[in-house]
Design an enzyme around this catalytic site. Structure first.
Site, PDB file in Angstrom:
ATOM      1  N   ASN A   1       0.827  -1.219   0.000  1.00  0.00           N
ATOM      2  CA  ASN A   1       0.000   0.000   0.000  1.00  0.00           C
ATOM      3  C   ASN A   1       0.861   1.268   0.000  1.00  0.00           C
ATOM      4  OD1 ASN A   1       0.977   0.140   2.585  1.00  0.00           O
ATOM      5  ND2 ASN A   1      -1.022   0.096   3.611  1.00  0.00           N
TER       6      ASN A   1
ATOM      7  N   TYR B   1       2.733  -3.907  19.041  1.00  0.00           N
ATOM      8  CA  TYR B   1       3.408  -4.493  17.873  1.00  0.00           C
ATOM      9  C   TYR B   1       3.804  -5.951  18.151  1.00  0.00           C
ATOM     10  CZ  TYR B   1       7.190  -5.277  14.492  1.00  0.00           C
ATOM     11  OH  TYR B   1       8.002  -5.792  13.520  1.00  0.00           O
TER      12      TYR B   1
END
Ligand code: UD2
Length: 323
Positions: free
Chosen positions: A40, A154
């Protein structure tokens, strides 16, 4: 690397325009594989794919992997034998400030890959996991079986993704590999953020004639692995003969201190001013080291680029691309 042209072999790489992704794409193309990179471009750059774009075996799609329907259609059209899923929100700091985005990019995206793989009969999925899942576990070297104590959204998302992949591999009977990267370095690593990889920050400072900053006394150690070795492990895992789910440390098994790293830089940049030492970062881990044996035993992978050589080549390539 031997080249056997084999366009019948198709591999889809998510995050293909990123640091690790673009090296993985280049290696697959060198081996004569057809490659589709999906990215992306949130943190990836098309410039990383300059070499890849010269190959007729290469295609690129700008697409967010977490958008499951669109991603599924791409997988259906390309029909790869393997997906190497490297697309991610890569910043630990950003995951702390925006856990919802971390969930979307680092968990939902994995589910999107699993769904597409299952529907399109992709028999092999490789996933970019991280040593961050171990957190600050002091029992070194870290083994795949060591306790997992993620210290950030994360790390939590990487661990959750591993669990989703393990369950999916067992349910739908495909091969899945989680590669737990330690401290990866090399060309195309983005030094922009203060939390970027320390070697990319040091290099960009030395190139600009600036002084590097060391947080702490410089005696902290990391298991630094070259991106070339990491790309090779990704490709090996994409051809894994193993059944079901496996997780591997992707590391060298050697610890190097920042002071030792700086000594190598100083040989290359003898005219730079003294290093500046600042207070250690809160929460910083002092030592990190992985055990590489399991990947060697099961897949025959061991890191082949010695740090001094990899670092010198990294410095050399940065000098030739910035001049
Ligand atoms: C790595 C990961 C991080 C997270 C963490 C989990 C990278 C880039 N970061 O952090 O995302 O997964 O592991 O364990 O892979 N340092 C300096 N000067 C600088 C920059 C850094 O001294 O300008 C120090 C830093 O304080 C640390 C060491 O260098 O002690 C390595 O820092 P890092 O951010 O490259 O990697 P790490 O292992 O802390």
């Amino acid at each position: 690397m031997q080249k056997h042209h084999n366009p019948e072999r198709r591999v889809l790489v998510t995050g293909g325009a990123g640091f690790i992704g673009s090296h993985t794409v280049d290696l697959l193309l060198e081996q004569g594989t057809s490659v589709l990179a999906v990215d992306n471009l949130a943190t990836g750059h098309e410039a990383n794919l300059e070499t890849a774009k010269k190959s007729t075996d290469f295609r690129f799609e700008c697409q967010d992997v977490a958008q499951a329907d669109a991603f599924h259609q791409i997988v259906e059209r390309f029909h790869p034998q393997a997906i190497i899923h490297l697309a991610a929100l890569v910043s630990v700091q950003e995951s702390i400030h925006n856990p919802a985005l971390n969930f979307e990019r680092n968990v939902l995206a994995t589910q999107s890959v699993i769904d597409a793989a299952q529907k399109c009969d992709v028999r092999n999925v490789v996933f970019a996991s991280s040593a961050a899942i171990y957190g600050d576990n002091p029992e070194l070297p870290l083994r795949e079986t060591s306790e997992k104590q993620p210290l950030s959204p994360y790390g939590g998302a990487k661990l959750a993704s591993e669990a989703l992949l393990m369950a999916a591999a067992n349910t739908y009977h495909f091969t899945a590999t989680a590669n737990r990267y330690f401290n990866v370095y090399g060309p195309r690593q983005d030094p922009k953020s203060p939390y970027s990889g320390v070697l990319s920050i040091f290099l960009s400072r030395f190139l600009q004639g600036q002084t590097p900053t060391v947080f702490g006394d410089g005696q902290q150690t990391r298991d630094f692995i070259s991106v070339q070795d990491v790309a090779r492990m990704n490709v090996m895992a994409a051809c894994s003969p193993l059944d079901g789910f496996h997780a591997f440390n992707v590391c060298t098994g050697s610890a190097t201190s920042l002071l030792d790293i700086l000594a190598v830089f100083r040989e290359q940049f003898p005219d730079t001013h003294e290093t500046v030492f600042k207070e250690a970062r809160p929460g910083d881990i002092i030592h990190s080291l992985g055990a590489p044996e399991f990947a060697r035993e099961k897949l025959g992978f061991s890191a082949s680029v010695p740090l001094r050589e990899g670092l010198t080549a990294y410095i050399e390539s940065a000098r030739t691309t910035t001049v």
